[in-house]
Design an enzyme around this catalytic site. Structure first.
Site, PDB file in Angstrom:
ATOM      1  N   HIS A 110      42.221  32.379  45.617  1.00  0.00           N
ATOM      2  CA  HIS A 110      41.177  33.362  45.327  1.00  0.00           C
ATOM      3  C   HIS A 110      41.287  33.725  43.846  1.00  0.00           C
ATOM      4  CE1 HIS A 110      40.574  34.531  49.692  1.00  0.00           C
ATOM      5  NE2 HIS A 110      41.793  34.030  49.759  1.00  0.00           N
TER       6      HIS A 110
ATOM      7  N   HIS B 206      43.149  25.235  54.809  1.00  0.00           N
ATOM      8  CA  HIS B 206      43.051  24.282  53.683  1.00  0.00           C
ATOM      9  C   HIS B 206      43.418  25.129  52.474  1.00  0.00           C
ATOM     10  CE1 HIS B 206      40.624  20.877  51.556  1.00  0.00           C
ATOM     11  NE2 HIS B 206      41.156  21.630  50.597  1.00  0.00           N
TER      12      HIS B 206
ATOM     13  N   HIS C  34      43.875  27.322  49.426  1.00  0.00           N
ATOM     14  CA  HIS C  34      42.838  27.830  48.518  1.00  0.00           C
ATOM     15  C   HIS C  34      43.390  28.987  47.709  1.00  0.00           C
ATOM     16  CE1 HIS C  34      42.524  29.799  52.437  1.00  0.00           C
ATOM     17  NE2 HIS C  34      42.218  30.905  51.773  1.00  0.00           N
TER      18      HIS C  34
ATOM     19  N   THR D 186      43.348  32.606  56.637  1.00  0.00           N
ATOM     20  CA  THR D 186      42.414  32.390  57.756  1.00  0.00           C
ATOM     21  C   THR D 186      41.790  30.999  57.742  1.00  0.00           C
ATOM     22  OG1 THR D 186      40.546  33.333  56.534  1.00  0.00           O
ATOM     23  CG2 THR D 186      41.843  34.853  57.878  1.00  0.00           C
TER      24      THR D 186
ATOM     25  N   ASN E  71      46.933  33.178  49.912  1.00  0.00           N
ATOM     26  CA  ASN E  71      47.471  33.645  51.184  1.00  0.00           C
ATOM     27  C   ASN E  71      48.036  32.445  51.934  1.00  0.00           C
ATOM     28  OD1 ASN E  71      46.579  36.277  50.657  1.00  0.00           O
ATOM     29  ND2 ASN E  71      44.543  35.827  51.468  1.00  0.00           N
TER      30      ASN E  71
HETATM   31  P1  AMP Z   1      41.970  33.540  53.395  1.00  0.00           P
HETATM   32  O1  AMP Z   1      41.740  34.759  54.234  1.00  0.00           O
HETATM   33  O2  AMP Z   1      42.937  33.719  52.285  1.00  0.00           O
HETATM   34  O3  AMP Z   1      42.266  32.309  54.232  1.00  0.00           O
HETATM   35  O4  AMP Z   1      40.594  33.278  52.652  1.00  0.00           O
HETATM   36  C1  AMP Z   1      39.527  32.580  53.201  1.00  0.00           C
HETATM   37  C2  AMP Z   1      38.332  32.969  52.376  1.00  0.00           C
HETATM   38  O5  AMP Z   1      37.306  32.002  52.580  1.00  0.00           O
HETATM   39  C3  AMP Z   1      37.741  34.329  52.727  1.00  0.00           C
HETATM   40  O6  AMP Z   1      37.724  35.163  51.560  1.00  0.00           O
HETATM   41  C4  AMP Z   1      36.335  33.988  53.215  1.00  0.00           C
HETATM   42  O7  AMP Z   1      35.375  34.965  52.853  1.00  0.00           O
HETATM   43  C5  AMP Z   1      36.074  32.653  52.544  1.00  0.00           C
HETATM   44  N1  AMP Z   1      35.122  31.806  53.223  1.00  0.00           N
HETATM   45  C6  AMP Z   1      35.131  31.449  54.533  1.00  0.00           C
HETATM   46  N2  AMP Z   1      34.109  30.628  54.795  1.00  0.00           N
HETATM   47  C7  AMP Z   1      33.444  30.445  53.628  1.00  0.00           C
HETATM   48  C8  AMP Z   1      32.284  29.698  53.233  1.00  0.00           C
HETATM   49  N3  AMP Z   1      31.593  28.958  54.114  1.00  0.00           N
HETATM   50  N4  AMP Z   1      31.878  29.753  51.948  1.00  0.00           N
HETATM   51  C9  AMP Z   1      32.567  30.507  51.056  1.00  0.00           C
HETATM   52  N5  AMP Z   1      33.670  31.214  51.350  1.00  0.00           N
HETATM   53  C10 AMP Z   1      34.090  31.197  52.617  1.00  0.00           C
HETATM   54 ZN    ZN Z   2      40.397  20.647  54.563  1.00  0.00          ZN
END
Ligand code: AMP
Ligand code: ZN
Length: 112
Positions: free
Chosen positions: A100, A96, A98, A93, A85
């Site tokens: 999935h 950084h 990432h 959200t 995303n």
């Molecule tokens: P996005 O909405 O694509 O930015 O994905 C962020 C993802 O990070 C979401 O699926 C959250 O559930 C996950 N997330 C946020 N905080 C943590 C955490 N402390 N440990 C593991 N996953 C997390």
């Molecule tokens: Zn970072």
């Protein structure tokens, strides 16, 4: 730096580690959207896919090499989906970059 994924890399925030090498960390998503839901990140603070450059793109190729290893190690031979995303409309959200890695259920296409 106030970044939750950098804090996971440094160990200041705990995570359930699935894979690690010198450039990549992967851990279970805290709010899984599939029976298998792992977050794969570069160990460098790149904000989003819009910030990938020729200087930092080796971290992204390392992420995809890690994804192939994680898929093999976890027997995801039935397939998986990689989702990145990017930005507000993309539903990002955490600032950084990432990826999935979702598996072990039939994933709808196109996504909502
Ligand atoms: P996005 O909405 O694509 O930015 O994905 C962020 C993802 O990070 C979401 O699926 C959250 O559930 C996950 N997330 C946020 N905080 C943590 C955490 N402390 N440990 C593991 N996953 C997390
Ligand atoms: Zn970072």
């Amino acid at each position: 730096m106030d970044c939750i994924f950098c804090k996971i890399i440094s160990g200041d925030i705990p995570s359930t580690k699935v894979y690690e090498d010198d450039k990549v960390l992967a851990f279970n998503d805290i709010d899984p959207k599939a029976p298998f839901h792992v977050i794969v990140i570069p160990k460098k603070h790149i904000v989003s896919a819009a910030d990938i450059t020729s200087e930092n793109s080796h971290y992204i190729s390392a992420v995809y090499e890690a994804i192939a290893k994680i898929a093999k190690e976890n027997n995801l031979e039935n397939g998986f989906r990689v989702v990145n995303n990017c930005g507000e409309d993309g539903g990002q959200t955490v600032g950084h970059i990432h990826f999935h890695l979702l598996a072990r259920r039939n994933l709808a296409w196109p996504p909502g």
